[in-house]
Design a protein around this motif. Sequence first.
Motif, mmCIF file in Angstrom:
data_model
loop_
_atom_site.group_PDB
_atom_site.id
_atom_site.type_symbol
_atom_site.label_atom_id
_atom_site.label_comp_id
_atom_site.label_asym_id
_atom_site.label_seq_id
_atom_site.Cartn_x
_atom_site.Cartn_y
_atom_site.Cartn_z
ATOM 1 N N PHE A 96 0.831 -1.196 0.000
ATOM 2 C CA PHE A 96 0.000 0.000 0.000
ATOM 3 C C PHE A 96 0.870 1.252 0.000
ATOM 4 N N LEU A 134 0.211 -2.421 10.893
ATOM 5 C CA LEU A 134 -0.614 -2.411 12.097
ATOM 6 C C LEU A 134 0.241 -1.839 13.231
ATOM 7 N N TRP A 187 0.029 -1.526 16.345
ATOM 8 C CA TRP A 187 0.151 -2.185 17.653
ATOM 9 C C TRP A 187 1.014 -3.441 17.581
ATOM 10 N N TYR A 213 2.001 -11.815 10.981
ATOM 11 C CA TYR A 213 0.539 -11.816 10.833
ATOM 12 C C TYR A 213 0.157 -12.268 9.426
ATOM 13 N N ARG A 256 -2.157 -21.251 7.789
ATOM 14 C CA ARG A 256 -2.807 -21.261 9.110
ATOM 15 C C ARG A 256 -2.338 -22.409 9.982
ATOM 16 N N TRP A 288 -6.354 -0.775 7.239
ATOM 17 C CA TRP A 288 -6.092 -1.962 8.060
ATOM 18 C C TRP A 288 -7.081 -3.069 7.702
ATOM 19 N N VAL A 348 -5.881 -4.625 4.610
ATOM 20 C CA VAL A 348 -4.795 -5.577 4.864
ATOM 21 C C VAL A 348 -5.403 -6.932 5.209
ATOM 22 N N ALA A 349 -6.379 -6.918 6.094
ATOM 23 C CA ALA A 349 -7.026 -8.177 6.475
ATOM 24 C C ALA A 349 -7.712 -8.829 5.279
ATOM 25 N N VAL A 401 -8.276 -12.899 5.830
ATOM 26 C CA VAL A 401 -8.477 -13.193 7.252
ATOM 27 C C VAL A 401 -9.976 -13.419 7.490
ATOM 28 N N PRO A 402 -10.353 -14.557 8.086
ATOM 29 C CA PRO A 402 -11.782 -14.804 8.325
ATOM 30 C C PRO A 402 -12.363 -13.826 9.360
ATOM 31 N N ARG A 439 -11.406 -13.904 13.220
ATOM 32 C CA ARG A 439 -10.000 -13.556 13.429
ATOM 33 C C ARG A 439 -9.783 -12.065 13.157
ATOM 34 N N ARG A 440 -10.503 -11.551 12.160
ATOM 35 C CA ARG A 440 -10.381 -10.127 11.864
ATOM 36 C C ARG A 440 -10.872 -9.296 13.044
ATOM 37 N N THR A 462 -8.107 -9.640 15.764
ATOM 38 C CA THR A 462 -6.723 -9.237 15.492
ATOM 39 C C THR A 462 -6.610 -7.856 14.858
ATOM 40 N N ILE A 463 -7.694 -7.354 14.285
ATOM 41 C CA ILE A 463 -7.602 -6.026 13.671
ATOM 42 C C ILE A 463 -8.532 -5.044 14.388
ATOM 43 N N PRO A 523 -7.938 -4.612 18.564
ATOM 44 C CA PRO A 523 -6.791 -3.779 18.927
ATOM 45 C C PRO A 523 -6.873 -2.357 18.383
ATOM 46 N N ALA A 524 -7.459 -2.205 17.197
ATOM 47 C CA ALA A 524 -7.548 -0.855 16.625
ATOM 48 C C ALA A 524 -8.521 0.004 17.425
#
Lengths: 296, 279
Positions: free
Chosen positions: A85, A91, A93, A102, A109, B180, B183-184, B189-190, B193-194, B197-198, B201-202
């Motif tokens: 991008f 991310l 954090w 990640y 997986r 973000w 990105v997932a 990302v299922p 999990r999204r 994990t996204i 925390p965001a």
Amino acid sequence: MTDRFISIESIARHYPQAGGGSTTIFDDLWFSMNKGEFSCIIGHSGCGKTTVLNILAGLDLPDEGVAVVDGKAIEGPSLDRAVIFQSHALLPWRSVIGNVAYAVSSRWRDWSKDKVREQAQRFIELVGLKGNENKKPSELSGGMKQRVGIARALSIEPKILLMDEPFSALDALTRGTLQDEVRRICLDTGQTAFMITHDVDEAIYLADRIVLMTNGPNAMVAEIVENPLPRDRRRIDLHKHPDYYALRNHLIDFLVSRSRSFKDEIPAGYQKRHPPVVRPTANPKAPEGGDALKVA
Amino acid sequence: MTHSLTLRASVLSALIFFIFVATWHLATSGSSSVAQMDPEYAKLMGLTATTGKSAMPGPLDVGAKILEHLRAPFYDRGPNDKGIGLQLAYSVGRVMLGYALAVLVAVPGGFLIGMSPLMSRALNPYIQILKPISPLAWMPLALYTIKDSSVSAIFVIFICSLWPMLINTAFGVASVRKEWLNVARTLEVPPLRRAFTIILPAAAPTILTGMRISIGIAWLVIVAAEMLVGGTGIGYFVWNEWNNLSITNVIISILVIGLVGMLLDQALARVARFVTYPD
Ligand SMILES: Nc1ncnc2c1ncn2[C@@H]1O[C@H](COP(=O)(O)OP(=O)(O)OP(=O)(O)O)[C@@H](O)[C@H]1O
Ligand SMILES: [Mg+2]
């Protein structure tokens, strides 16, 4: 090279206008890319380059037409197509290695933690960030952040690498180093790559083929430029190559005038479906055209 | 500029404290005006009024009483005579329970509202109407339906903690940066999990801000709620000591309420620091 790995077939994208109606960013857009090839797209701001890239990434869908990769129409994002991008999109954090891991753990997986870490580590070292694994993105310089983005994209070993002006926010020195690295990695691994850029020299150095897009709205692919420079070209002595100025002038001339005027003076025989392929060289007798004359 | 700002601030803080205590001491130790006081009124005001001291306790009285409380904070001699520590424990327990229930509802609820524009629109009018209702206004209804004063207090805490957390969570979730999420998406990302994990925390800093506002409100409300329902808790203690005309204990309660409120806030501030990310 005839195996069309990526093929954009008659795609169109419209956006609703503020006062009703809609603007056509582009329609009936065609072009294709071969496996292992590095393509750049250049065109003026707002012509729809990011839109094309997002369609290739599967983040956006065309209103008409299809984008085909490896024989399958793109219906959504895929791990086979990694995106770097423009805004690096790390991310904040997560640490450097956390960001790369990640992606790796999303790709595989069932991998163990150690295996994921090992793969992430390998790509962090590949982009020259060894020793910075545990830093947070906020502790990195712009160039280092972009490297993490590159490592993250490459770590999932994608079939296609998509880059939206990845280096435009960087200073010239850092940009040069990163261009070298991206070129080395892509050559070493035979990576298929597609990149948006505004920088003519960047396109000349990196790209095998350069897609020229006219100004929007109703943008078109004016032509596909084949890079006449040898594959083992080096960034620092690009300009010493005899074909360099022919190519550069061709690109600059397009950006300065033809991108605007192309629509009004469409060359005879121009077909949207087969944009002409040109190969600017110092020697005017060099063969011109290619794909355009070949069959679809 | 040889001393650090922290040091100078501490010295100034100590000075303010000293001036305050000294003023308080001087203002309450005056031995005037007994003669002018109506004997009936003096009797009404209790012993202190006739001994020439002010009815308002001075800092020394309060200090002595604090020591007394510290020696036995948790004694229990019947419904009207419990240690201040025990009363505080009741209040903190109720707040924790009501607050925890609110977290359990508000965080998932906020996720739902933040992720779905449809739910957001559909629920918005209810939230807008329910949010400005004083939590104490629910008390009669709670008492009537739940029929248990202690549970009613917990319900009131629940309802007042709910809104700031719900609104902040929804806002935090809805404003997770698109890049973000992209990105997932490109990493396939299922959804679950999204979310963990996204989005979590965001949105965590915004959620924590809501949680801090909520704990502050909950602690404000518990005192009033316990004054209403009685029985146990620091709110009841304050009211009971007022009825006993023990201003010393009232002052101590005020102090303690402030301290506990600060501790609760600081605890969450610590968690917030932990989940905040620099951008
Ligand atoms: N969400 C949107 N709604 C309406 N119009 C949009 C939207 N996104 C993009 N556009 C329009 O689509 C056109 C193409 O946008 P795009 O981002 O693809 O341009 P670009 O070629 O990448 O430009 P730049 O070089 O500045 O990045 C622009 O004119 C823009 O105004
Ligand atoms: Mg763009």
